[in-house]
Design an enzyme around this catalytic site. Structure first.
Site, short mmCIF file in Angstrom:
data_model
loop_
_atom_site.label_atom_id
_atom_site.label_comp_id
_atom_site.label_asym_id
_atom_site.label_seq_id
_atom_site.Cartn_x
_atom_site.Cartn_y
_atom_site.Cartn_z
CB VAL A 9 -0.69 -0.02 1.22
CG1 VAL A 9 -1.91 -1.49 0.82
CG2 VAL A 9 -0.54 -0.27 2.16
CB SER A 10 0.68 4.56 -1.56
OG SER A 10 -0.32 3.68 -2.56
CB THR A 11 0.00 6.26 2.96
OG1 THR A 11 -1.57 5.95 3.05
CG2 THR A 11 -0.34 7.28 1.77
#
Length: 182
Positions: A9-11
Site C-alpha cells: 500500500v502507498s501510505t
C-alpha cells in the site's frame, strides 16, 4: 517451487489486510508486505528481498499489477528480473501470468495502463488543488518536519546531516528548509 506473495500500500494509514488475506487464500507460502509508494522502486526493501531470493520455478504473486509498480518500465524490469531467475509473475486481478506465451504481452499492456492511471490520479489531484486555491480553501500539504526546529538547530551550528538524523528526515529536506526565502 515456492509461491511468494507481495502486498503493498502507498501510505502508512492504509491497510494491507485484504491483500494478505487474498494471497494466503492463493496458497502463498511466504508473504512480504510494505507500506511505501509504488511510483518507483526506491525504499521497497521487501520487494528487493523477494527478487534477490527467487529461484527457478518460483512464482511471485500480487493481487493487482499496480501493487508491483505504477511505472511501466519498473513493472517490466521486475518481470524481466524474475524471468532471468526462471521465475514467474502472476497477477490475480485480472488474472495474468508470465507462465504462458501471451502473459508477457498482457503484462506490458497492463503496466502501461497502471502508468496511465497514475498520470490521471496526479492530474485529478492537480485540478483539485487548483480549484481549492481558486476558492481560497487550499492550505497545502500536511507539514511533516518542524521547520522552526530545523532553523534553530542550524542556528546553533548543527550541520544538515546531524539535523536530518536528529529529526529523522532526509538531508535534502533539511537543505530545502534552510534555503527557503533565501
Amino acid at each position: 517451487m515456492a509461491r511468494i506473495g507481495y502486498a503493498r500500500v502507498s501510505t502508512t494509514d492504509q491497510d494491507l489486510h485484504i491483500q494478505t488475506e487474498r494471497l494466503t487464500a492463493e496458497g502463498c507460502s511466504l508473504i512480504r508486505s510494505e507500506k511505501v509508494s509504488g511510483k518507483s522502486r526506491d525504499d521497497r526493501d521487501e520487494l528487493a528481498t523477494i527478487l534477490s531470493f527467487l529461484r527457478p520455478d518460483d512464482e511471485l504473486i500480487v493481487t493487482r499489477l499496480d501493487r508491483l509498480g505504477r511505472d511501466t518500465r519498473d513493472v517490466l524490469n521486475i518481470i524481466h528480473e524474475c524471468e532471468q531467475k526462471q521465475a514467474f509473475v502472476t497477477v490475480l486481478d485480472p488474472y495474468v501470468s508470465t507462465k504462458g506465451d501471451m502473459g508477457q504481452i498482457v503484462m506490458t499492456v497492463l503496466g502501461m495502463v497502471a502508468q496511465m492511471e497514475r498520470r490521471f490520479i496526479k492530474e485529478r489531484q492537480r485540478e483539485g488543488i487548483d480549484r481549492a486555491k481558486s476558492l481560497g480553501r487550499y492550505k497545502g500539504g500536511k507539514q511533516r518536519i518542524d521547520r522552526i526546529e530545523v532553523k534553530r538547530l542550524a542556528g546553533v551550528g548543527e550541520k544538515p546531516s546531524a539535523i536530518a538524523r536528529i529529526l529523522d528526515c532526509s538531508r535534502m529536506q533539511v537543505y530545502r528548509i534552510l534555503n527557503e526565502n533565501v
